[in-house]
Design a protein around this motif. Structure first.
Motif, PDB file in Angstrom:
ATOM      1  N   GLY A  68      51.358 -20.886-105.920  1.00 33.91           N
ATOM      2  CA  GLY A  68      51.992 -21.024-104.619  1.00 33.91           C
ATOM      3  C   GLY A  68      52.377 -19.716-103.969  1.00 33.91           C
ATOM      4  N   ILE A  69      52.597 -18.672-104.772  1.00 36.31           N
ATOM      5  CA  ILE A  69      52.976 -17.380-104.208  1.00 36.31           C
ATOM      6  C   ILE A  69      51.818 -16.771-103.432  1.00 36.31           C
ATOM      7  CG2 ILE A  69      53.705 -15.027-104.754  1.00 36.31           C
ATOM      8  CD1 ILE A  69      55.133 -16.209-107.214  1.00 36.31           C
ATOM      9  N   GLU A  70      50.664 -16.701-104.071  1.00 34.14           N
ATOM     10  CA  GLU A  70      49.495 -16.137-103.391  1.00 34.14           C
ATOM     11  C   GLU A  70      49.083 -17.005-102.210  1.00 34.14           C
ATOM     12  OE1 GLU A  70      46.471 -13.637-102.295  1.00 34.14           O
ATOM     13  OE2 GLU A  70      48.170 -13.288-103.631  1.00 34.14           O
ATOM     14  N   ALA A  71      49.148 -18.323-102.395  1.00 29.92           N
ATOM     15  CA  ALA A  71      48.788 -19.223-101.298  1.00 29.92           C
ATOM     16  C   ALA A  71      49.732 -19.035-100.111  1.00 29.92           C
ATOM     17  CB  ALA A  71      48.825 -20.678-101.779  1.00 29.92           C
ATOM     18  N   THR A  72      51.021 -18.883-100.396  1.00 29.13           N
ATOM     19  CA  THR A  72      52.000 -18.664 -99.336  1.00 29.13           C
ATOM     20  C   THR A  72      51.702 -17.365 -98.600  1.00 29.13           C
ATOM     21  OG1 THR A  72      53.749 -19.891-100.462  1.00 29.13           O
ATOM     22  CG2 THR A  72      54.451 -18.268 -98.843  1.00 29.13           C
ATOM     23  N   ARG A  73      51.412 -16.313 -99.337  1.00 31.44           N
ATOM     24  CA  ARG A  73      51.102 -15.017 -98.731  1.00 31.44           C
ATOM     25  C   ARG A  73      49.915 -15.140 -97.781  1.00 31.44           C
ATOM     26  NH1 ARG A  73      50.560 -12.549-103.085  1.00 31.44           N
ATOM     27  NH2 ARG A  73      52.702 -11.764-103.222  1.00 31.44           N
ATOM     28  N   ARG A  74      48.889 -15.834 -98.214  1.00 29.59           N
ATOM     29  CA  ARG A  74      47.684 -15.959 -97.381  1.00 29.59           C
ATOM     30  C   ARG A  74      47.921 -16.868 -96.177  1.00 29.59           C
ATOM     31  NH1 ARG A  74      42.283 -15.946-101.234  1.00 29.59           N
ATOM     32  NH2 ARG A  74      43.045 -14.429-102.765  1.00 29.59           N
ATOM     33  N   ILE A  75      48.663 -17.938 -96.386  1.00 24.74           N
ATOM     34  CA  ILE A  75      48.929 -18.859 -95.284  1.00 24.74           C
ATOM     35  C   ILE A  75      49.782 -18.185 -94.217  1.00 24.74           C
ATOM     36  CG2 ILE A  75      50.213 -20.945 -94.644  1.00 24.74           C
ATOM     37  CD1 ILE A  75      49.247 -22.178 -97.283  1.00 24.74           C
ATOM     38  N   CYS A  76      50.809 -17.461 -94.651  1.00 26.69           N
ATOM     39  CA  CYS A  76      51.708 -16.820 -93.684  1.00 26.69           C
ATOM     40  C   CYS A  76      51.042 -15.683 -92.929  1.00 26.69           C
ATOM     41  CB  CYS A  76      52.959 -16.313 -94.398  1.00 26.69           C
ATOM     42  SG  CYS A  76      54.043 -17.639 -94.980  1.00 26.69           S
ATOM     43  N   ALA A  77      49.901 -15.222 -93.405  1.00 31.35           N
ATOM     44  CA  ALA A  77      49.158 -14.174 -92.713  1.00 31.35           C
ATOM     45  C   ALA A  77      48.203 -14.743 -91.669  1.00 31.35           C
ATOM     46  CB  ALA A  77      48.369 -13.337 -93.722  1.00 31.35           C
ATOM     47  N   LEU A  78      48.066 -16.061 -91.623  1.00 31.87           N
ATOM     48  CA  LEU A  78      47.161 -16.700 -90.671  1.00 31.87           C
ATOM     49  C   LEU A  78      47.753 -16.673 -89.261  1.00 31.87           C
ATOM     50  CD1 LEU A  78      46.215 -19.909 -92.714  1.00 31.87           C
ATOM     51  CD2 LEU A  78      44.787 -17.874 -92.358  1.00 31.87           C
ATOM     52  N   PRO A  79      46.902 -16.663 -88.219  1.00 34.99           N
ATOM     53  CA  PRO A  79      47.406 -16.776 -86.855  1.00 34.99           C
ATOM     54  C   PRO A  79      48.098 -18.128 -86.682  1.00 34.99           C
ATOM     55  CG  PRO A  79      45.110 -16.031 -86.879  1.00 34.99           C
ATOM     56  CD  PRO A  79      45.437 -16.481 -88.272  1.00 34.99           C
ATOM     57  N   ASP A  80      49.234 -18.132 -85.985  1.00 34.22           N
ATOM     58  CA  ASP A  80      49.988 -19.381 -85.778  1.00 34.22           C
ATOM     59  C   ASP A  80      50.219 -20.098 -87.100  1.00 34.22           C
ATOM     60  OD1 ASP A  80      50.062 -19.031 -82.975  1.00 34.22           O
ATOM     61  OD2 ASP A  80      48.021 -19.824 -82.828  1.00 34.22           O
ATOM     62  N   ALA A  81      50.637 -19.341 -88.093  1.00 37.09           N
ATOM     63  CA  ALA A  81      50.814 -19.904 -89.443  1.00 37.09           C
ATOM     64  C   ALA A  81      51.892 -20.970 -89.471  1.00 37.09           C
ATOM     65  CB  ALA A  81      51.177 -18.780 -90.408  1.00 37.09           C
ATOM     66  N   PRO A  82      51.665 -22.021 -90.258  1.00 38.83           N
ATOM     67  CA  PRO A  82      52.717 -23.032 -90.437  1.00 38.83           C
ATOM     68  C   PRO A  82      53.858 -22.443 -91.252  1.00 38.83           C
ATOM     69  CG  PRO A  82      50.911 -23.450 -91.945  1.00 38.83           C
ATOM     70  CD  PRO A  82      50.446 -22.344 -91.037  1.00 38.83           C
ATOM     71  N   LYS A  83      55.036 -23.043 -91.163  1.00 36.28           N
ATOM     72  CA  LYS A  83      56.158 -22.632 -92.008  1.00 36.28           C
ATOM     73  C   LYS A  83      55.906 -23.161 -93.418  1.00 36.28           C
ATOM     74  CE  LYS A  83      58.583 -20.715 -88.739  1.00 36.28           C
ATOM     75  NZ  LYS A  83      59.914 -21.210 -88.339  1.00 36.28           N
ATOM     76  N   VAL A  84      56.323 -22.397 -94.413  1.00 38.83           N
ATOM     77  CA  VAL A  84      56.137 -22.803 -95.809  1.00 38.83           C
ATOM     78  C   VAL A  84      57.489 -23.030 -96.467  1.00 38.83           C
ATOM     79  CG1 VAL A  84      55.232 -22.160 -98.068  1.00 38.83           C
ATOM     80  CG2 VAL A  84      53.968 -21.527 -95.994  1.00 38.83           C
ATOM     81  N   ILE A  85      57.650 -24.191 -97.077  1.00 43.61           N
ATOM     82  CA  ILE A  85      58.836 -24.509 -97.850  1.00 43.61           C
ATOM     83  C   ILE A  85      58.426 -24.575 -99.319  1.00 43.61           C
ATOM     84  CG2 ILE A  85      60.637 -26.207 -98.322  1.00 43.61           C
ATOM     85  CD1 ILE A  85      60.356 -27.169 -95.448  1.00 43.61           C
TER      86      ILE A  85
END
Length: 227
Positions: A68-85
């Motif tokens: 989840g850490i790496e996935a969160t890092r990649r997701i938050c780097a996306l344009p208009d990224a969703p919030k991650v909980i």
């Protein structure tokens, strides 16, 4: 921020199907929430997000293939990224602090009740942290000891803050709410909110939780400090 005319779209990422089923059951019962997709690990989550729009991602930390850490890092780097909980058990997920550093907006217990889950979805979509400031502080204090001891890393962005903004950032990191900060500084809560907004903008941070992480890493506050 989501369009108020449509439900908040949530993606569930957990390698335990029963956990996802439990969250789905709660979310599907709400007219203003809907499950936009599911994934059993970080790699699958990134693939699903390529063709699915989500406002919030409920992310487990410990998963096969991509955690989840790496996935969160990649997701938050996306344009208009969703919030991650981050989904956590607190007692086991010492990596949750790293997930906050990666861009997550907060924590949610895996055994959270329906009310907590629903409130969390609405909170992050309105720009708030998932957990209360005091809870964020306790979590940070819990996870900091798991991080290798290092000297604070100087960050030039601190120099862009006024003295009052640095003071407000320090109080945010110590777990004070806007109302408590207002009382401490003898200013209005609206003024505190303005200061917090400017701090986030100047430091290029997404939310209050990220501000707490920044303050600890920059050495503005230390784990265990209360005054």
């Amino acid at each position: 921020m989501t369009d108020e005319t449509r439900p908040i779209r949530v993606m569930l990422v957990d390698d335990q199907e029963l956990v996802r089923a439990g969250f789905r059951m709660v979310l599907d019962a709400q007219p203003d929430l809907e499950v936009a997709g599911e994934a059993g690990d970080g790699e699958q989550a990134l693939r699903v997000l390529q063709g699915t729009s989500a406002d919030v991602v409920l992310m487990d930390v410990r998963m096969p293939r991509m955690d989840g850490i790496e996935a969160t890092r990649r997701i938050c780097a996306l344009p208009d990224a969703p919030k991650v909980i981050i989904l956590t058990t607190f007692d086991l997920d010492e990596y949750a602090f790293a997930a906050l550093k990666a861009g997550a907006s907060g924590f949610l217990l895996k055994d959270a009740g329906p009310t907590q889950l629903i409130e969390a979805m609405h909170a992050v979509c309105s720009g708030d942290a998932v957990v209360a400031p005091s809870t964020t502080r306790r979590l940070i204090d819990k996870f900091v000891p798991h991080i290798p001891a290092e000297e604070p890393v100087p960050d030039g962005r601190l120099d862009t803050l006024t003295a009052r903004e640095r003071e407000v950032l320090g109080l945010v990191a110590k777990g004070l709410s806007n109302g408590e900060i207002a009382g401490r500084l003898y200013v209005s809560e609206a003024t505190v909110k303005t200061h917090v907004g400017r701090v986030l903008m100047k430091l290029e941070l997404r939310d209050r939780v990220q501000a707490v992480v920044f303050a600890y890493e920059a050495g503005l506050v230390r784990s265990g400090a209360t005054d």
